[in-house]
Design a protein around this motif. Structure first.
Motif, PDB file in Angstrom:
ATOM      1  N   TYR A  82      25.784   8.249 -38.051  1.00 24.95           N
ATOM      2  CA  TYR A  82      25.769   7.882 -39.458  1.00 24.95           C
ATOM      3  C   TYR A  82      24.679   6.860 -39.745  1.00 24.95           C
ATOM      4  N   LEU A  83      24.176   6.906 -40.966  1.00 22.38           N
ATOM      5  CA  LEU A  83      23.301   5.856 -41.463  1.00 22.38           C
ATOM      6  C   LEU A  83      23.913   5.349 -42.764  1.00 22.38           C
ATOM      7  N   GLN A  84      24.477   4.149 -42.696  1.00 19.50           N
ATOM      8  CA  GLN A  84      25.006   3.502 -43.892  1.00 19.50           C
ATOM      9  C   GLN A  84      23.874   2.720 -44.532  1.00 19.50           C
ATOM     10  N   MET A  85      23.570   3.066 -45.752  1.00 19.41           N
ATOM     11  CA  MET A  85      22.462   2.430 -46.461  1.00 19.41           C
ATOM     12  C   MET A  85      23.033   1.603 -47.609  1.00 19.41           C
ATOM     13  N   ASN A  86      22.710   0.345 -47.642  1.00 17.97           N
ATOM     14  CA  ASN A  86      23.166  -0.552 -48.704  1.00 17.97           C
ATOM     15  C   ASN A  86      21.970  -1.145 -49.436  1.00 17.97           C
ATOM     16  N   SER A  87      22.215  -1.597 -50.646  1.00 16.33           N
ATOM     17  CA  SER A  87      21.178  -2.276 -51.437  1.00 16.33           C
ATOM     18  C   SER A  87      19.886  -1.466 -51.481  1.00 16.33           C
ATOM     19  N   LEU A  88      20.022  -0.197 -51.812  1.00 22.63           N
ATOM     20  CA  LEU A  88      18.852   0.669 -51.809  1.00 22.63           C
ATOM     21  C   LEU A  88      17.812   0.232 -52.830  1.00 22.63           C
ATOM     22  N   LYS A  89      16.552   0.454 -52.454  1.00 19.90           N
ATOM     23  CA  LYS A  89      15.412   0.119 -53.287  1.00 19.90           C
ATOM     24  C   LYS A  89      14.619   1.391 -53.556  1.00 19.90           C
ATOM     25  N   PRO A  90      13.830   1.411 -54.617  1.00 18.76           N
ATOM     26  CA  PRO A  90      13.000   2.603 -54.871  1.00 18.76           C
ATOM     27  C   PRO A  90      12.098   2.958 -53.696  1.00 18.76           C
TER      28      PRO A  90
END
Length: 118
Positions: A82-90
């Motif tokens: 899994y790749l948990q991605m938080n606080s995504l940016k453009p």
């Protein structure tokens, strides 16, 4: 032979927190070092995060650009990373690829698009 299938991509608003699963089949998943790479338009494919095999301790490493925001993990019982991605940016917009490596073997998934936009 290992088959890798990513899912979970799509359009996400800035600040969003999607999780990308990559399901593996066809070999002994736990011996592989698993990684997530990404490729943005006009740029080279880059390593985002990796996690070593169970025998190697399951240690992780991250690209500087995602440290503190992304987390890689693996569930060896489910043959999934899994790749948990938080606080995504453009600037996180890219095609995300799952990778599995063991000895001279190197396998890729087909990729899943993640687009970060308001």
């Amino acid at each position: 032979q290992v088959q890798l299938v990513e899912s979970g991509g799509g359009s996400v608003q800035p600040g969003g927190s999607p999780r990308l699963p990559c399901a593996a089949s066809g070999s002994i998943f736990s011996i592989y070092t698993m990684g997530w790479y990404r490729q943005a338009p006009g740029k080279q494919r880059e390593l985002v995060a990796a996690i070593t095999s169970v025998i190697s301790g399951g240690s992780t490493n991250y690209a500087d650009s995602v440290k503190g925001r992304f987390t890689i993990s693996r569930d060896n019982a489910k043959n999934t990373v899994y790749l948990q991605m938080n606080s995504l940016k453009p600037e996180d917009t890219a095609v995300y690829y799952c990778n599995g490596r063991y000895a001279s073997s190197n396998y890729w998934g087909q990729g899943t698009q993640v687009t970060v936009s308001s």
